[in-house]
Design an enzyme around this catalytic site. Structure first.
Site, PDB file in Angstrom:
ATOM      1  N   ASP A   1       0.819  -1.224   0.000  1.00 50.13           N
ATOM      2  CA  ASP A   1       0.000   0.000   0.000  1.00 50.13           C
ATOM      3  C   ASP A   1       0.853   1.275   0.000  1.00 50.13           C
ATOM      4  O   ASP A   1       0.627   2.182   0.820  1.00 50.13           O
ATOM      5  CB  ASP A   1      -0.913   0.031   1.244  1.00 50.13           C
ATOM      6  CG  ASP A   1      -1.693  -1.267   1.449  1.00 50.13           C
ATOM      7  OD1 ASP A   1      -2.114  -1.861   0.446  1.00 50.13           O
ATOM      8  OD2 ASP A   1      -1.879  -1.671   2.618  1.00 50.13           O
TER       9      ASP A   1
ATOM     10  N   GLU B   1     -11.540  -0.242  -3.370  1.00 53.04           N
ATOM     11  CA  GLU B   1     -10.693   0.306  -2.298  1.00 53.04           C
ATOM     12  C   GLU B   1      -9.524   1.045  -2.931  1.00 53.04           C
ATOM     13  O   GLU B   1      -9.393   1.112  -4.147  1.00 53.04           O
ATOM     14  CB  GLU B   1     -10.163  -0.825  -1.392  1.00 53.04           C
ATOM     15  CG  GLU B   1      -9.223  -1.783  -2.107  1.00 53.04           C
ATOM     16  CD  GLU B   1      -8.748  -2.950  -1.237  1.00 53.04           C
ATOM     17  OE1 GLU B   1      -9.241  -3.134  -0.108  1.00 53.04           O
ATOM     18  OE2 GLU B   1      -7.869  -3.679  -1.712  1.00 53.04           O
TER      19      GLU B   1
HETATM   20  O1  FUB Z   1      -3.148  -3.613   3.473  1.00 58.87           O
HETATM   21  C1  FUB Z   1      -4.427  -3.877   3.965  1.00 58.87           C
HETATM   22  C2  FUB Z   1      -5.461  -3.579   2.943  1.00 58.87           C
HETATM   23  O2  FUB Z   1      -5.273  -4.401   1.800  1.00 58.87           O
HETATM   24  C3  FUB Z   1      -5.415  -2.172   2.408  1.00 58.87           C
HETATM   25  O3  FUB Z   1      -5.935  -1.220   3.263  1.00 58.87           O
HETATM   26  C4  FUB Z   1      -6.145  -2.380   1.147  1.00 58.87           C
HETATM   27  O4  FUB Z   1      -6.075  -1.316   0.244  1.00 58.87           O
HETATM   28  C5  FUB Z   1      -5.491  -3.636   0.635  1.00 58.87           C
HETATM   29  O5  FUB Z   1      -4.272  -3.362   0.013  1.00 58.87           O
END
Ligand code: FUB
Length: 342
Positions: free
Chosen positions: A32, A242
C-alpha cells in the site's frame, strides 16, 4: 505435438514470472505504498506486513499489521532507506488492531500521517498523527478524525491549497456498512448484494486548514460511465472497491482506485476534486497476489506509480512495494501497465 505444446506453456509460465519491476526493499514486507515528494526527496508511506498467524478470510483479518515504517529515496533510482518504526499501534490511544494503508501530507512545517485502524469495537476509523520530520516518529492524536470511517485514506492538496481526503473500501474495509452514515454492525461482509443499483461510492471530505478535521459533511464520490449513468454494484470490472488516489494532470482530476476482486487498477476523470468522475478504463493489469494498492507522483518531469505485489513471499498478506513509470497519452488517457514483463 503434445510435447511441443507443453513446452510452449512452460515457456509461457516462465515469461509470466518475469516481473516488470523489482521489490524496492527486501528486509521487511511492505504494501500500500503512498509516495510523496517532500523537499525534493521521495518518501514512501507503506503498510508494514507481518505474519501474525491469523487465518486468511474475506474480512482481511490476515492483514494484522502493527506499525508503520517510512521509506525514503533521494531520487527515483536511488537507494531505499528504511527509517524504522514511525508509529506503533501501542501508541495510538484509540486503536486496537490492523494498521492498514496509510497516507501522508505536509503543511506549514508539519507532516501528517493518516491511517486506518480498527477501534476497540472493531470498527475501522481513520486516525491522524503528526511530526516535524517526514520520516517520523509520528505522534497520534487521542481520537480518530471525527466523522471518519472505513479505511484507505488518501489526501490530496489542490493548487489552491484546499485539501481533500478520499477514503473507504468495501468487504473487509467495512464501507458497505455505512450506507446510512451510521455503522450497521450486522451488515454485509462484502458489498450491498444489489447488482443493479449504483455501486457503493468512495467517500471524500474536505479537510480544515488544521488538516486533522473534516470541513463539512462526508460526500459520496460519484463514478459514472460515458453516458453519465452510475457504475453499478454488479459491475465488478469497473466499480470502486478500495485504494483511492487522486492526481491532477493538465488541469483535470484523475481519480484512481482498485477494483478489488477483479484485481485491476482503474481510473476516472473529472473537472473538480470531488467529482463526478467519468470512468475511463483500466490502467494496470492484475499483479501477483490478491490486492494491489497504488499511489502516483510526479518527479523530475516524469510520472510514477508505486504499487505492490507478492514477488518475495508468494503469500497474499506478505507483500512488497515496487515502482514503475506511468504514462499519460497525448489524449489524456493512461497507458496500460502490465506488471509482468511479457
Ligand atoms: O493492506 C491492507 C489492505 O489491503 C489495504 O488497506 C487495502 O487497500 C489492501 O491493500
Amino acid at each position: 505435438g503434445n510435447q511441443q505444446q507443453s513446452k510452449k506453456s512452460e515457456k509461457g509460465e516462465e515469461q509470466r514470472q518475469r516481473f516488470l519491476s523489482p521489490p524496492l526493499i527486501r528486509s521487511i514486507y511492505t504494501a500500500d505504498p503512498s509516495a510523496h515528494v517532500f523537499d525534493g526527496k521521495i518518501y514512501i508511506y507503506p503498510s508494514h506486513d507481518i505474519d501474525a498467524g491469523t487465518p486468511e478470510n474475506d474480512n482481511g483479518e490476515h492483514f494484522a499489521m502493527r506499525d508503520y515504517h517510512v521509506l525514503s529515496m533521494n531520487d527515483i533510482n536511488g537507494q531505499v532507506t528504511d527509517h524504522g518504526v514511525a508509529l506503533d499501534v501501542k501508541d495510538i490511544p484509540w486503536a486496537k488492531q490492523q494498521l492498514w494503508a496509510p497516507d501522508a501530507a505536509y503543511k506549514n512545517g508539519t507532516y501528517y500521517l493518516y491511517f486506518p485502524a480498527k477501534d476497540k469495537n472493531d470498527i475501522f476509523r481513520i486516525g491522524a498523527a503528526t511530526s516535524t520530520n517526514p520520516m517520523g516518529p509520528f505522534k497520534a492524536l487521542k481520537e480518530p478524525i471525527e466523522g471518519s470511517y472505513s479505511m484507505d485514506p488518501a489526501v490530496f492538496i489542490d493548487d489552491d491549497e484546499n485539501a481533500y481526503m478520499y477514503f473507504g473500501g468495501i468487504w473487509g474495509g467495512q464501507l458497505q456498512r455505512w450506507e446510512t452514515d451510521s455503522y450497521e454492525a450486522n451488515g454485509s461482509l462484502t458489498d450491498l448484494k444489489q447488482d443493479d443499483a449504483p455501486a457503493i461510492s468512495c467517500r471524500v471530505a474536505k479537510l480544515k486548514a488544521n488538516m486533522i478535521e473534516f470541513d463539512g459533511p462526508v460526500e459520496k464520490v460519484l463514478l459514472v460511465d460515458s453516458a453519465g449513468k452510475p457504475i453499478l454494484g454488479g459491475d465488478h470490472n469497473r466499480r470502486f472497491f478500495e485504494g483511492a488516489w487522486m492526481h491532477k494532470y493538465k488541469g483535470r482530476y484523475y481519480f484512481t482506485y482498485s477494483t478489488g476482486d477483479t484485481h485491476f487498477l482503474a481510473y476516472a476523470i473529472g473537472n473538480s476534486p470531488i467529482g463526478p468522475f467519468t470512468y475511463a478504463g483500466h490502467f494496470m493489469k492484475p499483479v501477483q497476489g490478491w490486492t494491489t494498492h497504488h499511489s502516483i507522483i510526479e518527479t523530475e518531469g516524469k510520472w510514477y506509480i508505486f504499487y505492490h505485489d507478492t514477488e518475495l513471499s508468494g503469500k497474499t498478506h506478505l507483500r512488497n512495494v515496487k515502482v514503475t513509470e506511468l504514462t499519460h497519452n497525448p489524449d489524456g488517457t493512461l497507458k496500460m501497465i502490465d506488471p509482468f514483463k511479457i
